[in-house]
Structure formats: structure tokens, C-alpha cells
Design a protein around this motif. Structure first.
Motif, short mmCIF file in Angstrom:
data_model
loop_
_atom_site.label_atom_id
_atom_site.label_comp_id
_atom_site.label_asym_id
_atom_site.label_seq_id
_atom_site.Cartn_x
_atom_site.Cartn_y
_atom_site.Cartn_z
N PRO A 127 0.82 -1.21 0.00
CA PRO A 127 0.00 0.00 0.00
C PRO A 127 0.85 1.26 0.00
O PRO A 127 1.94 1.28 0.56
CB PRO A 127 -0.81 -0.12 1.29
CG PRO A 127 -0.01 -1.02 2.16
CD PRO A 127 0.73 -1.96 1.25
N LYS A 128 0.34 2.30 -0.63
CA LYS A 128 1.02 3.59 -0.65
C LYS A 128 0.85 4.30 0.70
O LYS A 128 1.75 4.98 1.16
CB LYS A 128 0.47 4.45 -1.77
CG LYS A 128 1.23 5.73 -1.97
CD LYS A 128 0.95 6.31 -3.34
CE LYS A 128 1.74 7.56 -3.58
NZ LYS A 128 3.02 7.31 -4.20
N HIS A 129 -0.33 4.14 1.30
CA HIS A 129 -0.63 4.76 2.60
C HIS A 129 -1.35 3.74 3.48
O HIS A 129 -2.14 2.94 2.99
CB HIS A 129 -1.53 5.99 2.44
CG HIS A 129 -0.98 7.02 1.52
ND1 HIS A 129 0.04 7.86 1.87
CD2 HIS A 129 -1.31 7.33 0.25
CE1 HIS A 129 0.31 8.66 0.86
NE2 HIS A 129 -0.49 8.35 -0.15
N VAL A 130 -1.11 3.82 4.80
CA VAL A 130 -1.81 2.99 5.78
C VAL A 130 -2.35 3.91 6.85
O VAL A 130 -1.63 4.74 7.39
CB VAL A 130 -0.87 1.94 6.41
CG1 VAL A 130 -1.60 1.14 7.48
CG2 VAL A 130 -0.30 1.02 5.35
N ILE A 131 -3.63 3.75 7.15
CA ILE A 131 -4.29 4.54 8.21
C ILE A 131 -4.68 3.57 9.30
O ILE A 131 -5.35 2.57 9.05
CB ILE A 131 -5.54 5.26 7.67
CG1 ILE A 131 -5.16 6.21 6.54
CG2 ILE A 131 -6.28 5.98 8.79
CD1 ILE A 131 -6.35 6.76 5.77
N SER A 132 -4.27 3.86 10.53
CA SER A 132 -4.62 3.02 11.67
C SER A 132 -5.57 3.80 12.58
O SER A 132 -5.21 4.87 13.08
CB SER A 132 -3.36 2.62 12.43
OG SER A 132 -3.71 1.90 13.59
N LEU A 133 -6.75 3.27 12.78
CA LEU A 133 -7.73 3.88 13.69
C LEU A 133 -7.81 3.01 14.94
O LEU A 133 -8.61 2.08 15.01
CB LEU A 133 -9.11 3.97 13.02
CG LEU A 133 -9.21 4.85 11.80
CD1 LEU A 133 -10.58 4.71 11.16
CD2 LEU A 133 -8.97 6.29 12.18
N SER A 134 -6.96 3.27 15.89
CA SER A 134 -6.90 2.46 17.10
C SER A 134 -6.92 3.35 18.32
O SER A 134 -6.47 4.48 18.28
CB SER A 134 -5.59 1.66 17.13
OG SER A 134 -5.50 0.82 16.04
N SER A 135 -7.43 2.83 19.40
CA SER A 135 -7.29 3.44 20.71
C SER A 135 -8.19 2.75 21.71
O SER A 135 -7.72 2.22 22.70
CB SER A 135 -7.56 4.95 20.70
OG SER A 135 -8.90 5.21 20.41
N TRP A 136 -9.50 2.73 21.48
CA TRP A 136 -10.43 2.22 22.47
C TRP A 136 -10.15 0.76 22.81
O TRP A 136 -10.06 0.40 23.98
CB TRP A 136 -11.88 2.39 22.01
CG TRP A 136 -12.83 1.81 23.00
CD1 TRP A 136 -13.58 0.68 22.86
CD2 TRP A 136 -13.10 2.30 24.32
NE1 TRP A 136 -14.30 0.44 23.99
CE2 TRP A 136 -14.02 1.43 24.91
CE3 TRP A 136 -12.65 3.39 25.05
CZ2 TRP A 136 -14.51 1.61 26.19
CZ3 TRP A 136 -13.13 3.56 26.33
CH2 TRP A 136 -14.05 2.69 26.89
N ASN A 137 -10.00 -0.09 21.80
CA ASN A 137 -9.75 -1.51 22.08
C ASN A 137 -8.42 -1.72 22.79
O ASN A 137 -8.30 -2.59 23.64
CB ASN A 137 -9.81 -2.34 20.79
CG ASN A 137 -11.21 -2.38 20.23
OD1 ASN A 137 -12.18 -2.20 20.95
ND2 ASN A 137 -11.31 -2.61 18.95
#
Length: 156
Positions: A127-137
Motif C-alpha cells: 500500500p502507498k498509505h496505511v491509516i490506523s484507527l486504534s485506541s479504544w480496544n
């Protein structure tokens, strides 16, 4: 065994605990069942419910979204209303670029599960870009407490 190509909503995967199933489609779509999202044949959350396809087309630049239920889109009224689908439409509309946004989110994933999945499977797609949406878990899995009164004890 090829753990990446199991069917079902959330099949077991000994490396990740569980994963999104390949080609899963809800039996029925009603207002009472908002959490049922269509999956592509390669085990990602589809950006459309009308024609779930393989998520990635090689002539497009690739963006991958990793995370738990928020990234996956649980609670969205349709696949078209997930973060990945909206981002893909906005990029293509606003910038006219051919980007494919793959939704690799999975309910209840922590950042360490994201890292394992990225290392074993996603990195191969380059992938050219990776977005990580983490925190609550991550917070919930590293703490012990009562979610009703807010008393938490760090679990490490």
C-alpha cells in the motif's frame, strides 16, 4: 491451512483470534441488523453492498485502513457509509485520482492484531498509505475495570 480465505462473518484465526470472513453477505438487511456488512472475496469490508468485489485493482494506488469496529464500520447503515467508502469517494471526486481504499478493519481488533495482519497479509499488497484507527480496544484490553462507573485499573 490458508487462514486468509475462510468464510463466515468472523471465522477463527489462530494468528489473530478472529478475522473478517471471505465473501460474507448478510442474510437479510433490516434496520434491526445494522452491523451486517458485506465482505469482499479476499476478506476485506466491501465499499459497496450492491457489488462486493475484490477490494484491490492493480491499476490504482492503494490506501489501507486498519482498526477495530470503528474502522470496520460496525453501526454504519450500509457499506457505502463506512469510513473507507467515504474516503475513497472523496479522493476520487475531489482529486480525480484512482485510489482504492481497502477496509481491513475487524471488530474488537487491537493495534497488535492490526500489526500482525499487516505484517502477514497487507504488506504484500504494497500500500502507498496505511491509516490506523486504534485506541479504544487497546485501552480496554490493557485495563480492568467497570465500564459503568469508570473505575479502571491498568492491566500490565
Amino acid at each position: 491451512m490458508h487462514w486468509e480465505i475462510q468464510s463466515g462473518r468472523f471465522p477463527r484465526d489462530p494468528r489473530l483470534g478472529h478475522r473478517t470472513g471471505c465473501g460474507y453477505s448478510p442474510v437479510r438487511r433490516t434496520e434491526a441488523v445494522l452491523n451486517d456488512l458485506y465482505m469482499t472475496c479476499d476478506g476485506f469490508v466491501a465499499n459497496t453492498s450492491s457489488n462486493p468485489r475484490s477490494a484491490y485493482n492493480s491499476d490504482q494506488e492503494l490506501i489501507v485502513i486498519l482498526g477495530g469496529s470503528v474502522a470496520m464500520g460496525l453501526g454504519a447503515s450500509a457499506n457505502e457509509n463506512t469510513i473507507s467508502a467515504i474516503l475513497e469517494r472523496r479522493i476520487q471526486t475531489d482529486f480525480g485520482k484512482k485510489y482504492c481504499v481497502i477496509n481491513a478493519g475487524c471488530a474488537a481488533y487491537c493495534s497488535w492484531q492490526e500489526f500482525i495482519r499487516f505484517s502477514l497479509e497487507i504488506s504484500k499488497l504494497k500500500p502507498k498509505h496505511v491509516i490506523s484507527l486504534s485506541s479504544w480496544n487497546d485501552f480496554v484490553h490493557s485495563s480492568i475495570g467497570n465500564r459503568y462507573n469508570g473505575e479502571w485499573v491498568i492491566n500490565h
